[in-house]
Motif scaffolding. Sequence first.
Motif, short mmCIF file in Angstrom:
data_model
loop_
_atom_site.label_atom_id
_atom_site.label_comp_id
_atom_site.label_asym_id
_atom_site.label_seq_id
_atom_site.Cartn_x
_atom_site.Cartn_y
_atom_site.Cartn_z
N UNK A 1 -19.80 64.94 12.16
CA UNK A 1 -18.84 64.97 13.26
C UNK A 1 -19.46 64.42 14.55
N UNK A 2 -20.78 64.40 14.64
CA UNK A 2 -21.45 63.96 15.86
C UNK A 2 -21.28 62.47 16.12
N UNK A 3 -21.26 61.67 15.07
CA UNK A 3 -21.18 60.21 15.24
C UNK A 3 -19.90 59.78 15.96
N UNK A 4 -18.71 60.28 15.56
CA UNK A 4 -17.51 59.86 16.29
C UNK A 4 -17.53 60.27 17.76
N UNK A 5 -18.08 61.43 18.05
CA UNK A 5 -18.15 61.89 19.44
C UNK A 5 -19.08 61.00 20.25
N UNK A 6 -20.24 60.69 19.70
CA UNK A 6 -21.19 59.82 20.42
C UNK A 6 -20.60 58.43 20.66
N UNK A 7 -19.85 57.91 19.69
CA UNK A 7 -19.28 56.57 19.84
C UNK A 7 -18.16 56.53 20.87
N UNK A 8 -17.57 57.68 21.20
CA UNK A 8 -16.47 57.75 22.16
C UNK A 8 -16.91 58.31 23.51
N UNK A 9 -18.21 58.43 23.73
CA UNK A 9 -18.73 59.00 24.97
C UNK A 9 -18.20 58.24 26.19
N UNK A 10 -17.71 58.99 27.16
CA UNK A 10 -17.19 58.39 28.38
C UNK A 10 -15.76 57.90 28.28
N UNK A 11 -15.15 58.04 27.11
CA UNK A 11 -13.78 57.58 26.91
C UNK A 11 -12.85 58.76 26.72
N UNK A 12 -11.56 58.51 26.88
CA UNK A 12 -10.55 59.53 26.65
C UNK A 12 -10.41 59.72 25.14
N UNK A 13 -10.37 60.98 24.70
CA UNK A 13 -10.21 61.26 23.27
C UNK A 13 -9.03 62.20 23.04
N UNK A 14 -8.56 62.18 21.82
CA UNK A 14 -7.49 63.08 21.38
C UNK A 14 -8.06 63.93 20.25
N UNK A 15 -7.93 65.25 20.38
CA UNK A 15 -8.40 66.17 19.35
C UNK A 15 -7.20 66.77 18.64
N UNK A 16 -7.25 66.79 17.32
CA UNK A 16 -6.20 67.42 16.51
C UNK A 16 -6.82 68.57 15.75
N UNK A 17 -6.01 69.58 15.46
CA UNK A 17 -6.45 70.73 14.67
C UNK A 17 -7.69 71.41 15.25
N UNK A 18 -7.78 71.46 16.57
CA UNK A 18 -8.92 72.09 17.24
C UNK A 18 -8.75 73.61 17.24
N UNK A 19 -9.87 74.31 17.32
CA UNK A 19 -9.83 75.77 17.38
C UNK A 19 -10.90 76.25 18.35
N UNK A 20 -10.74 77.47 18.81
CA UNK A 20 -11.71 78.09 19.72
C UNK A 20 -12.60 79.04 18.92
N UNK A 21 -13.90 78.99 19.18
CA UNK A 21 -14.87 79.87 18.53
C UNK A 21 -15.61 80.65 19.62
N UNK A 22 -15.74 81.95 19.43
CA UNK A 22 -16.52 82.78 20.34
C UNK A 22 -17.97 82.77 19.87
#
Length: 84
Positions: free
Chosen positions: A22-43
């Motif tokens: 999952x890290x590779x897509x985030x690094x490739x989009x650094x500084x850009x607007x992104x859309x997250x789907x199926x996100x969840x919150x973890x404590x």
Amino acid sequence: WILETMVGDETAVIVLKTRGPMNKPIRSLEGRMIKLKNARIELFKSSIRLMVNNEVDIEPSQVEEIIANVGNNMSSLNFKLRKL
């Protein structure tokens, strides 16, 4: 390995936690607007993290650039898990 990235919008920011492939897509989009789907919150250790399940749940956004509200960092707040 785990990567923590600050993401946000005009209301607040939060830490986005990704692992392994999952890290590779985030690094490739650094500084850009992104859309997250199926996100969840973890404590995690009394703070919250935003998580996504799959790398296809992270994609570039067509939304114009916004200024994130870094003064409202939701991950810096302390939360307690309470049983109902």
